[in-house]
Design a protein around this motif. Structure first.
Motif, PDB file in Angstrom:
ATOM      1  N   SER A   1      32.963  42.570  31.872  1.00  0.00           N
ATOM      2  CA  SER A   1      33.813  41.338  32.055  1.00  0.00           C
ATOM      3  C   SER A   1      34.523  41.292  30.666  1.00  0.00           C
ATOM      4  O   SER A   1      35.393  40.333  30.757  1.00  0.00           O
ATOM      5  CB  SER A   1      33.060  40.181  32.325  1.00  0.00           C
TER       6      SER A   1
ATOM      7  N   ASP B   1      37.883  39.902  35.061  1.00  0.00           N
ATOM      8  CA  ASP B   1      37.139  39.468  35.968  1.00  0.00           C
ATOM      9  C   ASP B   1      35.643  40.277  36.181  1.00  0.00           C
ATOM     10  O   ASP B   1      35.576  41.324  35.471  1.00  0.00           O
ATOM     11  CB  ASP B   1      37.825  39.541  37.423  1.00  0.00           C
ATOM     12  N   TYR B   2      34.594  39.471  36.625  1.00  0.00           N
ATOM     13  CA  TYR B   2      33.281  40.019  37.028  1.00  0.00           C
ATOM     14  C   TYR B   2      33.363  40.919  38.128  1.00  0.00           C
ATOM     15  O   TYR B   2      34.239  40.841  38.959  1.00  0.00           O
ATOM     16  CB  TYR B   2      32.183  39.061  37.183  1.00  0.00           C
TER      17      TYR B   2
END
Length: 81
Positions: A3, A80-81
């Protein structure tokens, strides 16, 4: 894919606190007083070098002296994860 670093923090105060409970930015000598609906957003990293922490934003939650404190936070990461 990771991330990445946390680039921003958002903190939302969900209620009024009778006494205490502020957020103190120790290196700026600034304290935010909790108030229902108030939001604070700050950078966690330097603009020029986003892999390095912005030490000016060091903060601490001050103790609630009277009442109770509710808050919500969001951490915005580089990816983003």
């Amino acid at each position: 894919r990771r991330s990445g670093v946390r680039i921003l923090t958002l903190f939302l105060y969900l209620n009024d606190v009778e006494e205490g409970g502020g957020t103190k930015f120790t290196n700026l000598d600034v304290t935010i007083t909790p108030k229902k609906g108030k939001a604070v957003i700050w950078p966690n990293v330097l603009d020029e070098i986003p892999s390095e922490r912005d030490e000016r934003m060091h903060h601490q939650a001050l103790p609630v002296e009277k009442g109770i404190k509710y808050g919500a936070n969001a951490w915005i990461h580089m990816r983003d994860y």
